[in-house]
Each structure stands twice: as structure tokens, then as C-alpha cells.
Motif scaffolding. Sequence first.
Motif, mmCIF file in Angstrom:
data_model
loop_
_atom_site.group_PDB
_atom_site.id
_atom_site.type_symbol
_atom_site.label_atom_id
_atom_site.label_comp_id
_atom_site.label_asym_id
_atom_site.label_seq_id
_atom_site.Cartn_x
_atom_site.Cartn_y
_atom_site.Cartn_z
ATOM 1 N N HIS A 106 0.835 -1.202 0.000
ATOM 2 C CA HIS A 106 0.000 0.000 0.000
ATOM 3 C C HIS A 106 0.876 1.260 0.000
ATOM 4 C CE1 HIS A 106 -2.835 3.054 1.234
ATOM 5 N NE2 HIS A 106 -2.218 3.208 2.370
ATOM 6 N N LEU A 107 1.889 1.267 0.866
ATOM 7 C CA LEU A 107 2.758 2.450 0.967
ATOM 8 C C LEU A 107 3.584 2.635 -0.303
ATOM 9 C CD1 LEU A 107 3.864 2.022 4.670
ATOM 10 C CD2 LEU A 107 2.450 3.861 3.765
ATOM 11 N N ASP A 108 4.040 1.543 -0.878
ATOM 12 C CA ASP A 108 4.814 1.639 -2.122
ATOM 13 C C ASP A 108 3.956 2.199 -3.253
ATOM 14 O OD1 ASP A 108 7.011 0.692 -0.849
ATOM 15 O OD2 ASP A 108 6.869 -1.358 -1.616
ATOM 16 N N LEU A 110 1.466 4.243 -2.938
ATOM 17 C CA LEU A 110 1.248 5.676 -2.720
ATOM 18 C C LEU A 110 2.407 6.501 -3.251
ATOM 19 C CD1 LEU A 110 -0.187 5.885 0.921
ATOM 20 C CD2 LEU A 110 -1.422 6.149 -1.226
ATOM 21 N N GLU A 111 3.599 5.901 -3.232
ATOM 22 C CA GLU A 111 4.814 6.599 -3.647
ATOM 23 C C GLU A 111 4.875 6.807 -5.145
ATOM 24 O OE1 GLU A 111 8.465 6.128 -1.608
ATOM 25 O OE2 GLU A 111 7.075 7.318 -0.403
#
Lengths: 112, 143
Positions: A106-108, A110-111
Motif C-alpha cells: 500500500h505504501l509503495d 502511494l509513492e
Amino acid sequence: MPPDIEAIAEQVFVALADPSRRALLSELAAAGPATGTELACRLPITRQAIAKHLALLTEAGLVIAEPGERRRVRYRLRSAPMRVAQQFLAALARDWDGPLVALQQHLDKLEE
Amino acid sequence: MGFPDRIERTVELKQAPARVWTALTTAEGLAAWFGDTATIDLRPGGSARMTFGEEHVANMRVERVDEPSAFGFTWHIFGLPEEDPRRTYVEFTLEPNGNGTRLKVVETGFAQLSEEAYKVAFDGNTTGWASELGELVTYLDAA
């Protein structure tokens, strides 16, 4: 934690490892206390095998023998040992690896 | 002893703690990676809730909010009846790691059956449905 907790969990898993004993426990859970004869009528297990399994289950504290009418012994389920085993299963079932990988992805995303 | 009380995992994330904090502590963040839907009242004592599929709901109580380094909550022990009051404690700690974050999650309390609670559960079993139904009968008979 008392040292016998693990022994109790072990007895539960041993009891559940046998299909006839699972059937007996399921029947007692679903339909309530019953005598060995009643259980033999309802399940495809011989009267002798039922007596043997009920003795093991009583020893393990999973069922309790109660004197009933006309001195017939009725067997009733005891759920406390199941709850002990449930806590062991809960720790195994709490899957953190899946959600943490999802967090990483999920965080990747967003990047990007 | 083969009875686990504690689950611990560490994951290295490329993102800074502030970014990770948002993913852990907001409804939008939680719903993106953890539950299917999420709500959260981010303060100690606040309620949070996640759903998983149609049937599974996790009701959480926020216990620790130290932005952006520690977030803790308690929740129901998986597999126990809904009314069972025992809960496990989950704590996320976020530690800067270069430009990223080292995230640690620790869940404790799986083996919390104290001797007393255990005894109550065990001995209390002689009551259970039998006595509940007995009380119902007594109540109905008296009416």
C-alpha cells in the motif's frame, strides 16, 4: 500461566484427532447431555467403542459423567478445556504476515 | 513451553514514520491495507472498528497514541466467544531507519488465562447452560 495449561490443550487436540470422538463431542454440543446408549443409537459407532471414547474424554475433562434417572449415567460436555485450546489456536490464527505485506505494498503504491 | 503468548514482527519500510503513521491510524489508511472498511477515534480510550468480508468485525479500543512513534490498541481474542472479555494488546512502534521506518508489531496476551481465570472457567463450567436453563425454569414457574 499454570504449567498444566499446555497439558490441557494437548488433551483437547488428542481428543479431537479421532473422528469418532469428534462425532461424540459434536453430538453432545448439539443435542445436550446423553447416555452412552443414546449416543450409540444416534451415531454409527459401536456401544463398546463409545464406552472407550467416553472414558478417554472423561479422563481429559472434556465430558463429565453425571448420575441420571434410574442410575443411568449421562455424559455432558465441558467446554473449559476447549477454551484453553482456543487460545493456542488464536495465536496461530492471528496472521500478521499477510497484513504487513499489504501495508508495504500500500505504501509503495502511494509513492508511485 | 509451546504455548505462544506473544507474536512479534518487524518490517522495514521505505517511507518515513509520518507516512506510515497515517496508514496505521486513519480510517482511510487502515481500510487500504488491513480491513475492508475502517473507522477510528484516535485517542486513548477511543473506539476503532474494522470489517473483513461480510462476517468478520474487529472492534478495537485505542490505548496508546504517541505520534509518530507508538500506536497501541486492544482487541478481542480471535476464536473466543464475542462476550468473552479477554483481549490481546497490539502495539506498533515506528523507528526512523535512514529515510524509512522500522515498524515493529507486538501482540501479547494469548496465554493470559491466569490461574484464577482458568479456575473460574473450569469450575464455572458446572453452571453454564444447565443453570441458566434452571434459572429460566425457576423464573417461569414463579410467574
